[in-house]
Design a protein around this motif. Sequence first.
Motif, PDB file in Angstrom:
ATOM      1  N   VAL A   1       0.855  -1.189   0.000  1.00  0.00           N
ATOM      2  CA  VAL A   1       0.000   0.000   0.000  1.00  0.00           C
ATOM      3  C   VAL A   1       0.894   1.242   0.000  1.00  0.00           C
ATOM      4  CG1 VAL A   1      -1.767   1.278   1.253  1.00  0.00           C
ATOM      5  CG2 VAL A   1      -1.800  -1.232   1.245  1.00  0.00           C
ATOM      6  N   PHE A   2       0.691   2.112  -0.988  1.00  0.00           N
ATOM      7  CA  PHE A   2       1.488   3.328  -1.092  1.00  0.00           C
ATOM      8  C   PHE A   2       0.917   4.432  -0.205  1.00  0.00           C
ATOM      9  CE2 PHE A   2       2.645   1.026  -4.851  1.00  0.00           C
ATOM     10  CZ  PHE A   2       3.977   1.331  -5.047  1.00  0.00           C
ATOM     11  N   ALA A   3       1.790   5.324   0.229  1.00  0.00           N
ATOM     12  CA  ALA A   3       1.357   6.488   1.004  1.00  0.00           C
ATOM     13  C   ALA A   3       0.425   7.354   0.172  1.00  0.00           C
ATOM     14  CB  ALA A   3       2.570   7.297   1.440  1.00  0.00           C
ATOM     15  N   THR A   4      -0.411   8.121   0.831  1.00  0.00           N
ATOM     16  CA  THR A   4      -1.190   9.202   0.236  1.00  0.00           C
ATOM     17  C   THR A   4      -1.034  10.397   1.183  1.00  0.00           C
ATOM     18  OG1 THR A   4      -3.267   8.723   1.394  1.00  0.00           O
ATOM     19  CG2 THR A   4      -2.859   7.552  -0.691  1.00  0.00           C
ATOM     20  N   MET A   5      -1.682  11.505   0.849  1.00  0.00           N
ATOM     21  CA  MET A   5      -1.771  12.584   1.823  1.00  0.00           C
ATOM     22  C   MET A   5      -2.865  12.243   2.823  1.00  0.00           C
ATOM     23  SD  MET A   5       0.704  14.361   0.956  1.00  0.00           S
ATOM     24  CE  MET A   5       0.588  15.825   1.977  1.00  0.00           C
ATOM     25  N   ASN A   6      -2.760  12.796   4.017  1.00  0.00           N
ATOM     26  CA  ASN A   6      -3.622  12.382   5.123  1.00  0.00           C
ATOM     27  C   ASN A   6      -4.632  13.472   5.496  1.00  0.00           C
ATOM     28  OD1 ASN A   6      -4.771  11.287   7.380  1.00  0.00           O
ATOM     29  ND2 ASN A   6      -2.851  10.905   8.456  1.00  0.00           N
ATOM     30  N   PRO A   7      -5.907  13.314   5.094  1.00  0.00           N
ATOM     31  CA  PRO A   7      -6.907  14.337   5.423  1.00  0.00           C
ATOM     32  C   PRO A   7      -7.360  14.294   6.873  1.00  0.00           C
ATOM     33  CG  PRO A   7      -7.963  12.517   4.284  1.00  0.00           C
ATOM     34  CD  PRO A   7      -6.481  12.216   4.281  1.00  0.00           C
ATOM     35  N   LEU A   8      -6.897  13.310   7.640  1.00  0.00           N
ATOM     36  CA  LEU A   8      -7.350  13.147   9.025  1.00  0.00           C
ATOM     37  C   LEU A   8      -6.468  13.872  10.031  1.00  0.00           C
ATOM     38  CD1 LEU A   8      -8.257   9.346   8.987  1.00  0.00           C
ATOM     39  CD2 LEU A   8      -9.743  11.309   8.538  1.00  0.00           C
ATOM     40  N   VAL A   9      -5.324  14.396   9.589  1.00  0.00           N
ATOM     41  CA  VAL A   9      -4.444  15.098  10.515  1.00  0.00           C
ATOM     42  C   VAL A   9      -5.108  16.390  10.969  1.00  0.00           C
ATOM     43  CG1 VAL A   9      -2.232  16.282  10.793  1.00  0.00           C
ATOM     44  CG2 VAL A   9      -2.345  14.114   9.565  1.00  0.00           C
ATOM     45  N   ALA A  10      -5.159  16.590  12.279  1.00  0.00           N
ATOM     46  CA  ALA A  10      -5.769  17.808  12.818  1.00  0.00           C
ATOM     47  C   ALA A  10      -4.832  18.983  12.596  1.00  0.00           C
ATOM     48  CB  ALA A  10      -6.046  17.631  14.309  1.00  0.00           C
TER      49      ALA A  10
ATOM     50  N   ARG B   1      -8.949  23.056   3.364  1.00  0.00           N
ATOM     51  CA  ARG B   1      -8.250  22.104   2.519  1.00  0.00           C
ATOM     52  C   ARG B   1      -9.233  21.116   1.917  1.00  0.00           C
ATOM     53  NH1 ARG B   1      -2.872  23.084   4.241  1.00  0.00           N
ATOM     54  NH2 ARG B   1      -3.057  25.337   4.506  1.00  0.00           N
ATOM     55  N   SER B   2      -8.903  20.637   0.731  1.00  0.00           N
ATOM     56  CA  SER B   2      -9.704  19.570   0.130  1.00  0.00           C
ATOM     57  C   SER B   2      -8.760  18.591  -0.554  1.00  0.00           C
ATOM     58  CB  SER B   2     -10.721  20.136  -0.867  1.00  0.00           C
ATOM     59  OG  SER B   2     -10.075  20.811  -1.934  1.00  0.00           O
ATOM     60  N   PHE B   3      -9.235  17.353  -0.691  1.00  0.00           N
ATOM     61  CA  PHE B   3      -8.421  16.268  -1.216  1.00  0.00           C
ATOM     62  C   PHE B   3      -9.190  15.538  -2.307  1.00  0.00           C
ATOM     63  CE2 PHE B   3      -7.176  17.165   3.078  1.00  0.00           C
ATOM     64  CZ  PHE B   3      -5.797  16.997   3.111  1.00  0.00           C
ATOM     65  N   ALA B   4      -8.461  14.988  -3.288  1.00  0.00           N
ATOM     66  CA  ALA B   4      -9.087  14.241  -4.371  1.00  0.00           C
ATOM     67  C   ALA B   4      -8.092  13.224  -4.913  1.00  0.00           C
ATOM     68  CB  ALA B   4      -9.560  15.185  -5.480  1.00  0.00           C
ATOM     69  N   ASN B   5      -8.575  12.427  -5.900  1.00  0.00           N
ATOM     70  CA  ASN B   5      -7.722  11.429  -6.556  1.00  0.00           C
ATOM     71  C   ASN B   5      -7.028  10.525  -5.554  1.00  0.00           C
ATOM     72  OD1 ASN B   5      -7.098  14.211  -8.507  1.00  0.00           O
ATOM     73  ND2 ASN B   5      -8.181  12.458  -9.363  1.00  0.00           N
ATOM     74  N   GLY B   6      -7.842   9.919  -4.694  1.00  0.00           N
ATOM     75  CA  GLY B   6      -7.290   9.001  -3.702  1.00  0.00           C
ATOM     76  C   GLY B   6      -6.394   9.689  -2.699  1.00  0.00           C
ATOM     77  N   ASN B   7      -6.685  10.955  -2.411  1.00  0.00           N
ATOM     78  CA  ASN B   7      -5.922  11.761  -1.451  1.00  0.00           C
ATOM     79  C   ASN B   7      -4.473  11.992  -1.887  1.00  0.00           C
ATOM     80  OD1 ASN B   7      -8.134  12.046   0.278  1.00  0.00           O
ATOM     81  ND2 ASN B   7      -7.633  10.173   1.381  1.00  0.00           N
ATOM     82  N   THR B   8      -4.236  11.997  -3.201  1.00  0.00           N
ATOM     83  CA  THR B   8      -2.914  12.363  -3.706  1.00  0.00           C
ATOM     84  C   THR B   8      -2.906  13.794  -4.251  1.00  0.00           C
ATOM     85  OG1 THR B   8      -3.376  11.478  -5.914  1.00  0.00           O
ATOM     86  CG2 THR B   8      -2.353   9.980  -4.304  1.00  0.00           C
ATOM     87  N   TYR B   9      -4.074  14.422  -4.343  1.00  0.00           N
ATOM     88  CA  TYR B   9      -4.212  15.793  -4.851  1.00  0.00           C
ATOM     89  C   TYR B   9      -4.756  16.658  -3.729  1.00  0.00           C
ATOM     90  CZ  TYR B   9      -6.190  19.688  -7.610  1.00  0.00           C
ATOM     91  OH  TYR B   9      -6.511  20.911  -8.110  1.00  0.00           O
TER      92      TYR B   9
ATOM     93  N   TYR C   1       0.305  16.359   5.277  1.00  0.00           N
ATOM     94  CA  TYR C   1       1.328  15.343   5.484  1.00  0.00           C
ATOM     95  C   TYR C   1       0.938  13.988   4.884  1.00  0.00           C
ATOM     96  CZ  TYR C   1       1.942  18.853   9.119  1.00  0.00           C
ATOM     97  OH  TYR C   1       2.050  20.041   9.795  1.00  0.00           O
ATOM     98  N   SER C   2       1.945  13.162   4.649  1.00  0.00           N
ATOM     99  CA  SER C   2       1.714  11.813   4.140  1.00  0.00           C
ATOM    100  C   SER C   2       1.147  10.915   5.238  1.00  0.00           C
ATOM    101  CB  SER C   2       3.012  11.215   3.597  1.00  0.00           C
ATOM    102  OG  SER C   2       4.004  11.122   4.609  1.00  0.00           O
ATOM    103  N   THR C   3       0.458   9.858   4.812  1.00  0.00           N
ATOM    104  CA  THR C   3      -0.121   8.918   5.771  1.00  0.00           C
ATOM    105  C   THR C   3       0.946   8.071   6.447  1.00  0.00           C
ATOM    106  OG1 THR C   3      -0.486   7.410   3.907  1.00  0.00           O
ATOM    107  CG2 THR C   3      -2.374   8.718   4.668  1.00  0.00           C
ATOM    108  N   LEU C   4       2.030   7.777   5.736  1.00  0.00           N
ATOM    109  CA  LEU C   4       3.094   6.941   6.281  1.00  0.00           C
ATOM    110  C   LEU C   4       4.284   7.798   6.675  1.00  0.00           C
ATOM    111  CD1 LEU C   4       3.056   3.970   3.718  1.00  0.00           C
ATOM    112  CD2 LEU C   4       1.906   4.105   5.937  1.00  0.00           C
ATOM    113  N   GLY C   5       4.900   7.451   7.802  1.00  0.00           N
ATOM    114  CA  GLY C   5       6.086   8.151   8.269  1.00  0.00           C
ATOM    115  C   GLY C   5       7.337   7.323   8.033  1.00  0.00           C
ATOM    116  N   MET C   6       8.485   7.991   8.108  1.00  0.00           N
ATOM    117  CA  MET C   6       9.769   7.353   7.807  1.00  0.00           C
ATOM    118  C   MET C   6      10.716   7.497   8.997  1.00  0.00           C
ATOM    119  SD  MET C   6       9.961   9.078   3.994  1.00  0.00           S
ATOM    120  CE  MET C   6       9.180  10.593   4.626  1.00  0.00           C
TER     121      MET C   6
END
Length: 240
Positions: free
Chosen positions: A20-29, A35-43, A55-60
């Motif tokens: 599963v690839f990272a996306t941007m995270n619309p749930l971060v407070a 803000r708005s998100f589209a295209n599987g939260n990559t836009y 921010y991205s959903t996955l951290g490093m």
Amino acid sequence: NNFTVGGGTLTKTEDSPSNVFATMNPLVATANTDRSFANGNTYVVLGGTARVPEYSTLGMTSGKYYAEIKDISGSGGNSVAGIAGQTYRANVTDYLGFDVYDYSYDSSSGMKQNSNSESSYGDSWTDGDIIGIALDLDNNKIYFSKNGVWQNSGDPTSGATGTGAAYTVTAPSSTSEGAYFFACGDNNQYAERRMAWNFGNGYFQTTAVSSAGINLSGNGIFEYDVPTGYTALSTKGLNL
């Protein structure tokens, strides 16, 4: 079972149950809601009332990762791309580059930014340009490219030498989150910027990359060559 497309265009994804690839995270407070998100939260559409990043959903926490972000359009302002080790922002004016654990690249000036300070770094960038981000957490270095050209004559494969690195970053374990996240933002709270990420699925919004670059990790499809030793931010990438 065999299925037929009920409407629209069927787009292949590199995502699978095993990767599963990272996306941007619309749930971060965050300190704003414009803000708005589209295209599987990559836009991401960064609205005109705040500067806080997304921010991205996955951290490093270790390893070497590569991602691409494309400036799409907007009304004024300037886009900012990079990483963040802290996701909470107390004020709507806290841009990506304000915090001590922020490391970013500004579109309008070409400056690099960290801890509310900026300095000369690379070329400016605008609508249609693709920024590559290479994060080496084995040596705590970060590099940025513009349309495939590494800025400041950077060499992401130079290891501990860090040839042309934008920054030597704080060790992930010492950041507020204990990890870094890919991030983007707008450095003008009264403008609107629109940005599309490619974390390895090979698309910016619904447009496939024009000519996939070399990626020796075999994990993800990117517009430009992925530096040797780097991989996509995905569940597979985190476990390489």
